[in-house]
Motif scaffolding. Structure first.
Motif, PDB file in Angstrom:
ATOM      1  N   THR A 130       0.857  -1.185   0.000  1.00  0.00           N
ATOM      2  CA  THR A 130       0.000   0.000   0.000  1.00  0.00           C
ATOM      3  C   THR A 130       0.893   1.234   0.000  1.00  0.00           C
ATOM      4  O   THR A 130       1.768   1.371   0.862  1.00  0.00           O
ATOM      5  CB  THR A 130      -0.925   0.038   1.223  1.00  0.00           C
ATOM      6  OG1 THR A 130      -1.785  -1.110   1.196  1.00  0.00           O
ATOM      7  CG2 THR A 130      -1.792   1.296   1.206  1.00  0.00           C
ATOM      8  N   ILE A 193      -5.130  -0.406   3.876  1.00  0.00           N
ATOM      9  CA  ILE A 193      -3.964  -0.999   4.534  1.00  0.00           C
ATOM     10  C   ILE A 193      -4.250  -2.379   5.122  1.00  0.00           C
ATOM     11  O   ILE A 193      -3.331  -3.037   5.617  1.00  0.00           O
ATOM     12  CB  ILE A 193      -3.395  -0.077   5.632  1.00  0.00           C
ATOM     13  CG1 ILE A 193      -4.367   0.079   6.795  1.00  0.00           C
ATOM     14  CG2 ILE A 193      -3.009   1.279   5.048  1.00  0.00           C
ATOM     15  CD1 ILE A 193      -3.790   0.872   7.963  1.00  0.00           C
ATOM     16  N   ALA A 196      -2.017  -5.577   4.386  1.00  0.00           N
ATOM     17  CA  ALA A 196      -0.821  -5.134   3.658  1.00  0.00           C
ATOM     18  C   ALA A 196       0.446  -5.608   4.355  1.00  0.00           C
ATOM     19  O   ALA A 196       0.535  -5.624   5.589  1.00  0.00           O
ATOM     20  CB  ALA A 196      -0.810  -3.624   3.524  1.00  0.00           C
ATOM     21  N   ILE A 199       3.750  -0.967   3.806  1.00  0.00           N
ATOM     22  CA  ILE A 199       3.032   0.298   3.679  1.00  0.00           C
ATOM     23  C   ILE A 199       4.066   1.405   3.571  1.00  0.00           C
ATOM     24  O   ILE A 199       4.941   1.546   4.438  1.00  0.00           O
ATOM     25  CB  ILE A 199       2.108   0.553   4.883  1.00  0.00           C
ATOM     26  CG1 ILE A 199       1.053  -0.564   4.975  1.00  0.00           C
ATOM     27  CG2 ILE A 199       1.433   1.913   4.780  1.00  0.00           C
ATOM     28  CD1 ILE A 199       0.248  -0.538   6.259  1.00  0.00           C
ATOM     29  N   PHE A 217      -2.632   0.052  12.715  1.00  0.00           N
ATOM     30  CA  PHE A 217      -2.086  -1.021  11.892  1.00  0.00           C
ATOM     31  C   PHE A 217      -2.562  -2.399  12.342  1.00  0.00           C
ATOM     32  O   PHE A 217      -2.011  -3.412  11.925  1.00  0.00           O
ATOM     33  CB  PHE A 217      -0.552  -0.973  11.939  1.00  0.00           C
ATOM     34  CG  PHE A 217       0.026   0.291  11.365  1.00  0.00           C
ATOM     35  CD1 PHE A 217      -0.065   0.561  10.012  1.00  0.00           C
ATOM     36  CD2 PHE A 217       0.657   1.222  12.191  1.00  0.00           C
ATOM     37  CE1 PHE A 217       0.464   1.727   9.480  1.00  0.00           C
ATOM     38  CE2 PHE A 217       1.191   2.387  11.667  1.00  0.00           C
ATOM     39  CZ  PHE A 217       1.095   2.640  10.304  1.00  0.00           C
ATOM     40  N   THR A 220      -3.281  -4.881   9.499  1.00  0.00           N
ATOM     41  CA  THR A 220      -2.239  -5.180   8.508  1.00  0.00           C
ATOM     42  C   THR A 220      -1.670  -6.560   8.792  1.00  0.00           C
ATOM     43  O   THR A 220      -2.002  -7.197   9.793  1.00  0.00           O
ATOM     44  CB  THR A 220      -1.096  -4.153   8.572  1.00  0.00           C
ATOM     45  OG1 THR A 220      -0.398  -4.300   9.823  1.00  0.00           O
ATOM     46  CG2 THR A 220      -1.613  -2.725   8.461  1.00  0.00           C
ATOM     47  N   ALA A 224       4.080  -6.712   9.064  1.00  0.00           N
ATOM     48  CA  ALA A 224       4.089  -5.607   8.100  1.00  0.00           C
ATOM     49  C   ALA A 224       5.240  -4.639   8.364  1.00  0.00           C
ATOM     50  O   ALA A 224       5.612  -4.385   9.519  1.00  0.00           O
ATOM     51  CB  ALA A 224       2.770  -4.848   8.145  1.00  0.00           C
ATOM     52  N   ARG A 247       5.059  -3.194  14.776  1.00  0.00           N
ATOM     53  CA  ARG A 247       5.353  -3.326  13.359  1.00  0.00           C
ATOM     54  C   ARG A 247       6.749  -2.785  13.093  1.00  0.00           C
ATOM     55  O   ARG A 247       7.221  -1.879  13.795  1.00  0.00           O
ATOM     56  CB  ARG A 247       4.337  -2.558  12.501  1.00  0.00           C
ATOM     57  CG  ARG A 247       2.882  -3.002  12.640  1.00  0.00           C
ATOM     58  CD  ARG A 247       2.691  -4.472  12.343  1.00  0.00           C
ATOM     59  NE  ARG A 247       1.291  -4.862  12.189  1.00  0.00           N
ATOM     60  CZ  ARG A 247       0.535  -5.349  13.164  1.00  0.00           C
ATOM     61  NH1 ARG A 247       1.032  -5.490  14.394  1.00  0.00           N
ATOM     62  NH2 ARG A 247      -0.717  -5.715  12.920  1.00  0.00           N
TER      63      ARG A 247
END
Length: 286
Positions: A130, A193, A196, A199, A217, A220, A224, A247
């Protein structure tokens, strides 16, 4: 280093440019390689760029990096250009030939090189990418991300026309219907997102404390990577929120090193040491 009458000159053009870390990066590599060359910064006004570039060519300035707001004009003025530059209409690297400057764009390869060094196995793990933004920064990284083997690329933007344009551009670069490419409005960020693996913030948001971005997030991929192409701050609000949600969070300083490394290779025929360049920048006082 000792400057002589035979010292070759390279540099970076932008406006503003006095904040640039490129001279520190490139001069370090030049010294390590033992080249009789120096790397400087040039800051012409927008309306003076064409004259300035022509003057640098006539003065035998051997190679240039180009940053905002001159990337599009540099591509237009180049005597030859790579396929990527011709398609996206922007150049970040120029190499002097006998008849003028040849145009290249190393932004996407630089981003990929950074991920190769700082995010092990990202190519194998990344299926959905993304990209926040649909402007020049997003366009510059498309080819490298497509080449990395992503199965789906999503764009998030506020301008519907720009989103449609970049989707069509990405499809033309992909040359395959196997990659799913589409866009979302900014208001559909959560959907954009979801699931994903990578990102990327390709907007100016986060370059100062006055405009910040933080996201949830939670939906996600668990592993990620959140990548902020900005690096004015050592850690943007976007990256702080990513870390708080477990993340991986990376800023754009490594992309600066990566695109600079590929520019160096275009000029000198050898790829410099990424790690030494990266450490040179992160260990300096800013």
């Amino acid at each position: 280093m000792k400057i002589t009458a035979s010292t070759e000159i390279y540099g970076v053009m932008g406006n503003p440019i006095r904040h640039s870390l490129s001279p520190i990066l490139q001069n370090g590599w030049l010294e390590e390689a033992g080249y009789n060359a120096v790397y400087l910064a040039f800051e012409p006004k927008m309306e003076q760029f064409t004259g300035a570039l022509n003057g640098l060519a006539l003065s035998q300035i051997k190679g240039l990096n180009v940053t905002a707001p001159f990337k599009n004009t540099a591509a237009e003025l180049a005597v030859t250009k790579t396929e990527d530059v011709a398609i996206i209409g922007a150049a970040n690297t120029l190499r002097l030939s006998p008849i003028g400057y040849d145009a290249h764009n190393t932004d996407g390869k630089g981003l990929a090189l950074d991920l190769d060094n700082r995010a092990e196995n990202w190519r194998e793990q990344t299926k959905i990418i993304t990209i926040l933004g649909a402007g020049g920064a997003a366009k510059g990284i498309l080819s490298a991300l497509i080449a990395a083997g992503a199965k789906e690329i999503r764009f998030v933007g506020r301008d519907d026309a720009k989103c449609r344009e970049i989707v069509e551009l990405a499809k033309s670069l992909a040359k395959s219907e196997a990659i799913i490419i589409h866009s979302y409005g900014w208001e559909k960020m959560a959907q954009a997102i979801a699931d994903a693996d990578l990102i990327i913030n390709a907007t100016p948001i986060g370059q100062s404390h006055d405009n910040s971005l933080s996201l949830d997030f939670g939906k996600t991929a668990a592993k990620a990577i959140i990548y902020d192409m900005t690096y004015a701050q050592k850690e943007s609000d976007l990256l702080k929120s990513a870390k708080a949600q477990n993340r991986m969070a990376l800023n754009g300083i490594g992309m600066l090193v990566g695109q600079g490394a590929y520019a160096f290779e275009i000029w000198f025929g050898q790829l410099p040491d990424f790690t030494k360049g990266f450490e040179r920048l992160i260990n300096m006082d800013r």
